[in-house]
Design a protein around this motif. Sequence first.
Motif, short mmCIF file in Angstrom:
data_model
loop_
_atom_site.label_atom_id
_atom_site.label_comp_id
_atom_site.label_asym_id
_atom_site.label_seq_id
_atom_site.Cartn_x
_atom_site.Cartn_y
_atom_site.Cartn_z
N GLU A 129 0.83 -1.20 0.00
CA GLU A 129 0.00 0.00 0.00
C GLU A 129 0.87 1.25 0.00
N THR A 130 1.94 1.24 0.77
CA THR A 130 2.85 2.38 0.82
C THR A 130 3.51 2.59 -0.53
N LEU A 131 3.96 1.50 -1.13
CA LEU A 131 4.60 1.61 -2.44
C LEU A 131 3.63 2.10 -3.50
N SER A 132 2.41 1.58 -3.49
CA SER A 132 1.43 2.03 -4.49
C SER A 132 1.05 3.49 -4.27
N ALA A 133 0.98 3.92 -3.01
CA ALA A 133 0.67 5.32 -2.73
C ALA A 133 1.80 6.22 -3.23
N MET A 134 3.05 5.76 -3.05
CA MET A 134 4.18 6.54 -3.55
C MET A 134 4.15 6.61 -5.08
N ARG A 135 3.82 5.48 -5.73
CA ARG A 135 3.73 5.46 -7.19
C ARG A 135 2.65 6.43 -7.66
N ASP A 136 1.48 6.39 -7.02
CA ASP A 136 0.39 7.29 -7.40
C ASP A 136 0.79 8.75 -7.24
N MET A 137 1.50 9.05 -6.16
CA MET A 137 1.92 10.41 -5.93
C MET A 137 2.92 10.85 -7.00
N LEU A 138 3.82 9.95 -7.37
CA LEU A 138 4.79 10.28 -8.42
C LEU A 138 4.10 10.49 -9.77
N VAL A 139 3.10 9.68 -10.07
CA VAL A 139 2.34 9.85 -11.32
C VAL A 139 1.64 11.20 -11.33
N ARG A 140 1.03 11.59 -10.20
CA ARG A 140 0.38 12.91 -10.12
C ARG A 140 1.39 14.03 -10.32
N GLU A 141 2.54 13.90 -9.68
CA GLU A 141 3.58 14.91 -9.84
C GLU A 141 4.05 15.00 -11.28
N GLN A 142 4.17 13.84 -11.92
CA GLN A 142 4.60 13.81 -13.33
C GLN A 142 3.57 14.51 -14.21
N LYS A 143 2.30 14.28 -13.96
CA LYS A 143 1.24 14.93 -14.75
C LYS A 143 1.29 16.44 -14.56
N VAL A 144 1.51 16.87 -13.33
CA VAL A 144 1.60 18.31 -13.06
C VAL A 144 2.79 18.91 -13.80
N MET A 145 3.92 18.23 -13.75
CA MET A 145 5.12 18.71 -14.43
C MET A 145 4.90 18.77 -15.95
N ASN A 146 4.28 17.73 -16.53
CA ASN A 146 3.99 17.71 -17.96
C ASN A 146 3.07 18.87 -18.35
N ALA A 147 2.07 19.14 -17.51
CA ALA A 147 1.15 20.24 -17.79
C ALA A 147 1.90 21.57 -17.76
N LEU A 148 2.80 21.73 -16.79
CA LEU A 148 3.58 22.97 -16.71
C LEU A 148 4.49 23.13 -17.92
N ILE A 149 5.10 22.03 -18.37
CA ILE A 149 5.97 22.08 -19.55
C ILE A 149 5.18 22.48 -20.79
N LYS A 150 4.00 21.85 -20.96
CA LYS A 150 3.16 22.18 -22.12
C LYS A 150 2.70 23.64 -22.06
N GLU A 151 2.37 24.10 -20.89
CA GLU A 151 1.93 25.49 -20.73
C GLU A 151 3.08 26.44 -21.07
N LYS A 152 4.27 26.11 -20.63
CA LYS A 152 5.45 26.94 -20.92
C LYS A 152 5.75 26.95 -22.42
N GLU A 153 5.64 25.77 -23.04
CA GLU A 153 5.88 25.69 -24.49
C GLU A 153 4.84 26.48 -25.26
N ALA A 154 3.58 26.38 -24.82
CA ALA A 154 2.50 27.10 -25.49
C ALA A 154 2.68 28.61 -25.35
N SER A 155 3.08 29.06 -24.19
CA SER A 155 3.26 30.50 -24.00
C SER A 155 4.48 31.01 -24.77
N SER A 156 5.54 30.18 -24.87
CA SER A 156 6.72 30.62 -25.63
C SER A 156 6.44 30.62 -27.13
N SER A 157 5.62 29.69 -27.61
CA SER A 157 5.29 29.65 -29.06
C SER A 157 4.39 30.82 -29.43
N THR A 158 3.50 31.24 -28.58
CA THR A 158 2.63 32.38 -28.89
C THR A 158 3.42 33.67 -28.83
#
Length: 167
Positions: A129-158
Amino acid sequence: MPRSTNKHQFIEDEEARNETLRKGKKCLIKKMSELTKFGDVDACFVMYDKEGGPPTVWPSTAEAHRLIEKYYESKRQRVNAMQNYAVFLEKRVAEMKKEFEIQKEKYMRNLMMKNLYDVNAISEITCKETLSAMRDMLVREQKVMNALIKEKEASSSTSTSSKPNGV
């Protein structure tokens, strides 16, 4: 001196029975009157006749209706109060679950940070359970980071497309 015990039995003579009922009714009404005067309480008395005639009502029909409605209103308020308490408890449980999830995530972050700096800390992590919770948290963090990267790329392209072509 102890009270004498009355033996209650059916009165055979109808006229005597009706007279006893009339006296008893009169006595009950007198007792109700005394109770409301000296006890400072609201009370009413409704007695239905065996033959289905009109009921005997004390102090008046309107007052009896008012008191009966007051009784039912207080009953409804108690039921509403119990329902409100149930809703309160449900909200409290939901808040506690949310707080638990927050605390769990803080614990996982601390555990991950500890693991980054201490190689032996991974031995503390044994529960699936601890390992799966850590994995889930890492996946959420990765999604947040990907969203920030896409947002940064979109703002730099505009911002680059809004510059004039010769500059």
